[in-house]
Design an enzyme around this catalytic site. Structure first.
Site, short mmCIF file in Angstrom:
data_model
loop_
_atom_site.label_atom_id
_atom_site.label_comp_id
_atom_site.label_asym_id
_atom_site.label_seq_id
_atom_site.Cartn_x
_atom_site.Cartn_y
_atom_site.Cartn_z
N GLU B 278 7.97 8.49 105.09
CA GLU B 278 7.62 9.60 104.21
C GLU B 278 8.72 10.66 104.20
OE1 GLU B 278 3.13 10.44 103.28
OE2 GLU B 278 3.78 11.74 104.91
N GLU B 281 11.48 9.48 102.17
CA GLU B 281 11.15 9.55 100.74
C GLU B 281 11.28 10.99 100.24
OE1 GLU B 281 7.21 8.13 99.77
OE2 GLU B 281 7.44 8.65 97.65
N CYS B 298 -1.53 9.82 103.29
CA CYS B 298 -2.27 9.24 104.43
C CYS B 298 -3.76 9.23 104.19
CB CYS B 298 -2.04 10.05 105.69
SG CYS B 298 -0.35 10.47 105.93
N SER B 318 3.31 10.47 97.57
CA SER B 318 4.19 9.55 98.28
C SER B 318 3.66 8.13 98.14
CB SER B 318 4.23 9.95 99.76
OG SER B 318 4.65 8.86 100.53
N LYS B 357 -11.71 4.84 104.34
CA LYS B 357 -10.82 3.76 104.79
C LYS B 357 -11.45 2.39 104.57
CE LYS B 357 -7.55 6.37 106.87
NZ LYS B 357 -6.17 6.44 106.39
N GLU B 360 -10.65 1.75 101.14
CA GLU B 360 -9.22 1.57 100.99
C GLU B 360 -8.82 0.15 101.37
OE1 GLU B 360 -6.78 3.47 103.88
OE2 GLU B 360 -5.14 3.84 102.49
N GLU B 365 -4.55 -3.94 95.74
CA GLU B 365 -3.10 -3.87 95.93
C GLU B 365 -2.73 -3.82 97.40
OE1 GLU B 365 -4.97 -1.57 94.62
OE2 GLU B 365 -4.50 0.40 95.43
N CYS B 502 -8.97 14.65 109.92
CA CYS B 502 -9.72 13.46 110.32
C CYS B 502 -10.66 13.71 111.49
CB CYS B 502 -8.77 12.33 110.68
SG CYS B 502 -7.56 12.02 109.40
#
Lengths: 661, 577, 174
Positions: B278, B281, B298, B318, B357, B360, B365, B502
């Site tokens: 990251e 990037e 994240c 990102s 999650k 996710e 993908e 979190c």
């Protein structure tokens, strides 16, 4: 002159943009700022014309409130027009609101030039030709449907004010209803309209207005009876840039139509009341929250607002007083709970109409968090006469704690159903038997239900109760908004309790637990009372029935004690008042499994008398559960196990062959 | 301060305080259900009613302000009877299937029923009847168990500002549901699970993946690998009566081994890896006029929020996969190759503080043809249940260490679990990468704490770079508006969906108290400050990974495996009427 | 009215929105009332357009739409029969009237017949208590009725189809 906004001459300069504080005075007393006799005469004549003191043509007044229209007022008017055309006669047809005698609608008044205004009732299109012939052509009295005269009575024509229905009434709020044209601002102005407003503008400060209302002892007519002046004072004392006034016209009580009638028949009076109220508390924006189910009231209100704007009586710098007010109509979308102040505010804000805990009270933090006064239609309709005639006069009517008059919607099993206004302190029996004319069809009086779903049923034994906030409450009912439903001996009180609980259950917003869950359980307990043995003949069900009754009082107490808003807090009232006055009837249902009023169908048995039955087969066809069997031409039978006791067979039998026990 | 009396004891309270808080300040407990700290009281449940002298009815203490000289009774017979009746009414319209309920022994309704000695069914009658919504990969809705306290609705609308569910209908028919009562998978819900944390019953709960995990553990052909998110180690202890903020990494590793996992790895490893990618990037975007500001990626709840509501700004996010997905991807490529295991046979389980999650890991993908990066996600709460099922007494477990090589991590990774942590970790590395020097102070206080939006500016050579931390998705709107108006001053923005990050994720132990979150955050910062290495670029295993596999951050290979793409998921307007 | 892509409807909605201020939450209920006056009910697409216009989540709008009696989410029949169930009507046996209409049409209150001819609705009180029991069909009032009157009233409306002379909403598509 065709309207007051027309200038008498070039010297008059009142416009919306450049308002003149003397405008209303000019309208009634003639030009004020300049001395011109022809101007004065012009206005005087116009005023007389408006009051139909002088007119060339006969005037036909048609009562066109919702009840009048429902009874066929439009058809009557069409018939009148047609008849006039046929006879090649000319007349002025003037729409009015509702005079309150709904049982005798359609009401048509006829005034010939130079004569008194005479009222006829129960006019149908069929009798219109006869009526026109007799009155307009023969210039006589049509005696068959005569109600009375507005003028001097004679032997032939009694005064309308002598009719028992009107005799015991005292009209303040309803003064103009059914008399003047509710769609014309000129008509209102010439009938003392906006006089209170100019009195306020010219002589009274906000504090003075509030003191006047406080001294009058006026209490909120929406139900709870909170002193109106106190509410205003509370809002007046708040420092805020923006304050709001809301006129609560969300009349949701089943069996009540006072507000609708006032809005349809005298909307200008309500708007004048709003102007004064807004002036007193310092609000520059006001809303009228009206039920969408009242399309006529809404369109009349809109018309009222438009006309007031045109005359400069709404908008900026009204009559050069420096005071501005904008009124918007909000259509309710159908939720009884929105009659509750905080729920109503939520609804205007575009939310679900769910009440909020108080404090903070709306007068401190209401619409959009700003100080907001919410007054009921009838409350606001009282304001102008209090200001105009003084608080003393108002306070002289009524009892120690309840001043003035109260409008009731008389309905149910009563002869003279309609809208009435009585002084506080009148006895219930006077309302039922003198004004209402008693029970039709020689049936016996059983109870009167006052205060809508949150009120209670009062039996004959307490009929001497006075109409005032406290007495009604002590008797187990409440003033409520003014529903007054009379019930005769064929009404079952268990069924009535069930009816009201069903209503409340359907209308509960579902926010707080006691109302959402509690009223449902109460309803279920009441529903179990007339459950028939045969269909649910297990012991558990019967056990449940008695258990429910045992816990009913406890549940009712908790619902009353803990609910968030007035709807929930008063939800147990129908049951509690029922248990208080009609305990035997509940016991009869429970122990004898019988409903002597014949309403609780589950407790009835239907059978066909085979000696009378002709076997025509009509009931068999009507029976939706297939419980009737029989060959054509032979006596039929009812299979009891299949019968759902809907009673359709009884209604359809032409030979009265079906027995109900 | 004003004087008043509660239960005949004279006390002092601040003006404007509610009776509930005033009572609490002197240790008098009043039960609540619909009450949520810091949100406006609704006064809906009526369980907190008290008697106030001079008032006709009982009043809700949560919404009733104290006034001078008032006298309050919180425990009179009248109050108790009212509360008991309310509990009875709630219980009667509830399935009462406590024995088979996921919230058994952790249910507020059950507690109240016990507290007020509800011992009989006084008011039997019709119960509401609703289907369970199992349409989503993360959250299950069971409206039959809902007691309509409205806490989920308020959190969803007022805190998270997502507004996926609301009250519908009214009276006895009221339900909390999605528009048109459709499955939550096709609603605007971002599956953050904050509603689960506030639900008093099991009306909202996570979709359990325990079955799949158990099956994999029983399958001898599977090589089962588990990874632990940074925030889990600071919260799991609460489920075992440890004080909030107790770190339990060692016991947790032992417990997972005893469950039968072949390897126990650490998501912190890939958190370091994420930072490498990251930060690179970000530098690339700054140096090459790329889309700025750049958002962190994240948090899958944030990504889903953007996809649903602001697909126009997806390019700002990102492209890095979230850490646990990176870990899974590395496991199934680099690690599989190294250990010579068919990636199809590796079963990766993530222990996460998060419900999103789960969703996710099911995104297409993030799957290869024959396997997914991560096969199953268990929340902190589910892990507790798993331990219970396996008879593992957590408190008695000895401590252990992570397996190598995906178990090594730095302090920078540890703080990923708090709001501001990712930003802090990224800055530590980015500063080094841009200047060749290390930051003087590693503790970037401006991005710590519980403020809604935290800002920091750092001067790097002649450039002033601005950074922001969005603490809770409810605060994102003005930030996005600024970007769309072209007025944003930021270069890099961290977004965490859950307030606090979190540590307060939707998969964490059910809690009610705010101060718990502060303690959990503190625990993570403590782990960081105890570490020798506190910058991601110092992680030896990560360095080796680049040397052996990816060559360098943002390389072609890294892009293939560690980066992802996003889609416009805006709910399309129905065109047919 | 099923034009592809909902272009027509979208334009019509924009036409309505012109009278209101965007993002003004208090216009939600009037907007819903306007939309319902066009379609007779609240189509999902319209709610989505409103959601964008007033900037409120769809869930909240759905919540409001299901709260009030006035709003319906399914299309209505051609003729709407409203049975008043106010107190005065109840005392005068409106439950029997309702039952008779329900059995005659073979649907329950709140439902629409399969041929889309009739919808039965219950109203709390239409304020015409003095002529109880009252039933309205579309705009027509029927007061002081008994069960025996029901077949005739229904017959009157089952013949004519209202569809042909329904006024089409005027929309400026430009």
């Amino acid at each position: 002159m065709n309207s007051f906004i027309e200038k008498c001459c070039n010297e008059c300069w009142h416009t919306v943009e450049k308002p003149c504080e003397l405008f209303i005075k000019c309208c009634t007393e003639g030009a004020q700022c300049h001395n011109n006799d022809s101007c004065k005469e012009k206005i005087k004549t116009y005023n007389k014309e408006l009051k139909f003191e002088i007119h060339d043509l006969p005037v036909i007044f048609v009562g066109k409130g919702t009840c009048g229209l429902a009874a066929g007022a439009q058809k009557v008017e069409d018939a009148v027009n047609e008849e006039l055309k046929r006879l090649n006669l000319k007349a002025i047809i003037e729409p009015t609101g509702c005079i309150g005698f709904c049982a005798r609608e359609v009401i048509v008044d006829i005034k010939l030039p130079g004569k008194d205004r005479i009222s006829y009732c129960e006019v149908t299109p069929k009798i219109v030709p006869k009526l026109i012939q007799k009155t307009l052509v023969e210039k006589e009295i049509y005696k068959e449907k005569l109600l009375g005269t507005f003028g001097e009575p004679s032997e032939e024509v009694p005064s309308i004010h002598n009719e028992p229905f009107f005799k015991h009434q005292l009209k303040i709020v309803l003064e103009n209803c059914g008399v003047i044209n509710p769609t014309s601002i000129d008509s209102y102005i010439s009938n003392k309209g906006f006089r209170a407003l100019i009195k306020v503008f010219s002589a009274l400060r906000s504090e003075d207005v509030i003191r006047e209302i406080l001294e009058s002892g006026l209490r909120g007519r929406g139900g709870a009876g909170f002193p109106t002046g106190k509410k205003w004072e509370l809002a007046f004392n708040q420092k805020a840039e923006q304050k709001y006034l809301i006129c609560n016209a969300d009349e949701g009580d089943p069996g009540a139509f006072m507000d609708r009638s006032v809005l349809e028949s005298d909307p200008f009076r309500v708007v004048e009341g709003m102007l004064i109220a807004a002036y007193a508390i310092g609000a520059s924006k006001a809303y009228i929250y009206c039920r969408a189910e009242y399309p006529l009231a809404i369109s009349r209100l809109q018309n009222t607002i438009d006309q007031c704007k045109k005359y400069g009586l709404l908008g900026n710098n009204i009559l050069n007083s420096g005071f501005s007010l904008e009124i918007k109509i909000k259509k309710g979308a159908g939720a009884f709970v929105c009659g509750e102040e905080t729920a109503l505010i939520a609804s205007i804000e575009g939310k679900r109409g769910m009440p909020k805990p108080r404090p903070p009270f709306p007068a401190i933090s209401g619409l959009w968090g700003k100080p907001t006064v919410i007054n009921n239609v009838e409350t606001l309709a009282n304001i102008s006469s209090i200001i105009l005639n003084g608080s003393k006069k108002f306070a002289s009517i009524g009892t120690a704690s309840s001043k003035g008059t109260k409008v009731f919607a008389l309905s149910g099993n009563i002869k003279n159903a309609g809208l009435i206004e009585v002084p506080m302190g009148i006895k219930l029996e006077d309302v039922v038997f003198n004004i209402g004319g008693g029970i039709p069809n020689n049936k016996k009086f059983k109870a009167v239900q006052i205060g809508g779903p949150s009120g209670g049923c009062l039996p004959y034994s307490v009929m001497s109760t006075q109409v005032d906030y406290e007495s009604l409450k002590n008797a187990g009912a409440m003033m409520g908004s003014g529903g007054f439903v009379v019930m005769d001996e064929e009404t079952c009180m268990v069924d009535v309790a069930k009816f009201f609980l069903t209503f409340i259950q359907n209308e509960s917003c579902g926010k707080c637990v006691p109302c959402r869950e509690g009223t449902k359980r109460m309803l279920e307990i009441i529903e179990r009372i007339p459950h028939s043995y045969k269909r649910t003949a297990n012991k558990l069900d019967q056990l449940q029935r008695f258990k429910g009754i045992i816990h009913l009082k406890r549940l009712a107490d908790v619902i009353r004690d803990t609910s968030l808003c007035g709807l929930g807090q008063s939800a147990p009232n129908p049951v509690l008042s029922g248990l208080r006055y009609f305990k035997e009837e509940y016991e009869e249902h429970l122990y004898e499994r019988k409903c002597s009023s014949g309403v609780c169908k589950e407790l009835l048995t239907f059978s066909i008398d085979n000696r009378v039955c002709t076997g025509c087969g009509v009931c068999l066809k009507k029976c939706s559960s297939g419980a009737i069997v029989g060959e054509k031409g032979q006596a039929h039978y009812i299979v009891e196990e299949k019968c759902i006791k809907c009673g359709m067979c009884v209604e359809s039998c032409r030979f009265e062959a079906i027995n109900v026990n | 301060m004003i004087q008043l009396k509660i239960n005949n004891v004279a006390i002092k309270a601040e003006e404007g305080m509610s009776v509930l808080d005033a009572a609490k300040s002197v240790g008098i407990h009043i039960p609540t259900l619909c009450h949520l700290k810091d949100l406006t009281p609704t006064g809906a449940c009526r369980i907190c009613v008290v008697e106030v002298e001079g008032q006709r009815n009982l009043v809700p203490s949560c919404a009733y302000p104290v006034f001078k000289g008032m006298s309050v009774e919180t425990n009179s017979a009248r109050v108790r009877r009212a509360r008991k009746t309310i509990v009875e009414l709630l219980v009667e319209n509830h399935p009462q299937d406590c024995l088979v309920c996921v919230r058994n022994k952790n249910c507020e309704l059950q507690d109240l029923s016990d507290k007020y000695s509800v011992r009989e069914h006084r008011y039997v009658g019709e119960k509401k009847d609703h289907a369970i919504d199992i349409s989503s990969a993360s959250i299950e809705r069971d409206p039959a168990k809902c007691i309509l306290c409205g806490r989920c609705v308020r959190v969803c609308h007022e805190v998270q500002k997502v507004g996926a569910i609301d009250f519908t209908k009214r009276g006895f028919l009221s339900t909390v549901t999605t528009p048109y009562n459709k499955g939550i998978n096709i609603s605007d819900c971002i599956l953050c699970g904050q509603c689960i944390l506030v639900c008093p019953t099991a009306a909202l709960r996570e979709k359990s993946s325990m079955k799949e995990v158990a099956a994999a553990l029983n399958d001898k052909r599977k090589f089962t690998v588990v990874q632990i998110a940074p925030a889990v180690r600071a919260t799991l202890g609460e489920e075992y009566n440890m004080p909030p903020g107790t770190e339990v990494t060692g016991k947790l590793i032992t417990g997972l081994r005893r469950l039968g996992f072949n390897k126990v790895f650490d998501t912190n490893f890939s958190a370091d890896l994420t930072i490498m990618e990251e930060a690179t990037e970000l530098i690339h975007r700054i140096n090459n006029n790329g889309k700025l500001p750049m958002f962190t990626s994240c948090c899958p709840g944030w990504v889903k929020y953007a996809e649903h509501n602001k697909p126009e700004i997806l390019e700002h996010i990102s492209t890095c996969k979230s850490p646990h997905e990176m870990e899974g991807a590395v496991l199934k490529t680099y690690y599989a190759k190294k250990m010579e295991i068919d990636p199809k046979d590796i079963f990766v389980v993530s222990i996460m503080p998060c419900t999103v999650k789960k969703y996710e890991s099911s995104r297409s993908e993030l799957k290869e043809e024959s396997y997914a990066d991560v096969d199953a996600v268990l929340t902190t709460r589910e892990l507790t249940r798993f331990f219970k099922l396996a008879g593992i007494e957590f408190n008695d477990l000895p401590e252990d260490n992570f397996d190598d090589p995906l178990g090594e991590s730095t302090g920078a990774a540890a703080i990923f679990g708090t709001s501001g942590g990712v930003m802090e970790a990224a800055l530590r590395t980015a500063y080094y990468k841009l200047t060749g020097k290390e930051l003087e102070t590693l503790e970037l206080e401006p991005v710590r704490g519980d403020k809604n939006i935290k800002e920091i500016s750092i001067k790097i050579s002649d450039m002033e770079l601005n950074f922001a931390v969005v603490n809770g998705i409810g605060n994102i709107k003005p930030i996005i508006d600024d970007i769309q108006n072209g007025t944003s001053k930021y270069h890099f923005i961290e977004v965490m969906t859950c307030p606090g990050g979190c540590v307060n994720g939707g998969g964490q132990p059910i809690h009610q108290k705010n101060d718990k979150i502060q303690k959990r955050m503190k625990a993570l910062y403590q782990i960081d400050s105890n570490m020798t290495y506190r910058r991601s670029h110092e992680n030896e295993s990560v360095k080796i990974l680049y040397e052996e596999f990816f060559t360098e951050p943002n390389s072609y290979c890294a892009h293939e495996i560690l980066h992802t793409k996003y889609f416009d998921r805006k709910i399309k307007r129905k065109t047919q009427i | 009215m099923n034009i592809k892509n909902g272009y027509f409807e979208k334009k019509m909605h924009e036409h309505i929105f012109k009278n209101y201020e965007a993002k003004d939450k208090s216009s939600l209920i009037p907007l819903l009332q306007d939309i319902q006056s066009i379609y007779g009910y609240l189509p999902e697409a319209a709610l989505q357009d409103i959601s964008d216009f007033v900037d409120m989540p769809l869930s909240r709008i759905y919540g409001v739409a299901t709260f009030y009696n006035q709003f319906r989410l399914t299309p209505l029949g051609e003729n709407i029969i409203r049975v008043c169930r106010g107190t005065a009507c109840h005392v005068k046996n409106s439950s029997n009237i309702l039952f008779a209409i329900e059995t005659a049409l073979n649907i329950k209150a709140g439902e629409t017949t399969r041929d889309k001819k009739f919808t039965i609705e219950i109203v709390n009180c239409i304020g015409a208590c003095s002529i109880a029991p009252v039933v309205t069909v579309n705009e027509d009032y029927y007061g002081r009725i008994s069960v025996k009157d029901i077949p005739n009233i229904l017959k009157k409306y089952s013949k004519v189809s209202k569809k042909d002379n329904l006024p089409q909403p005027e929309v400026n598509l430009a």
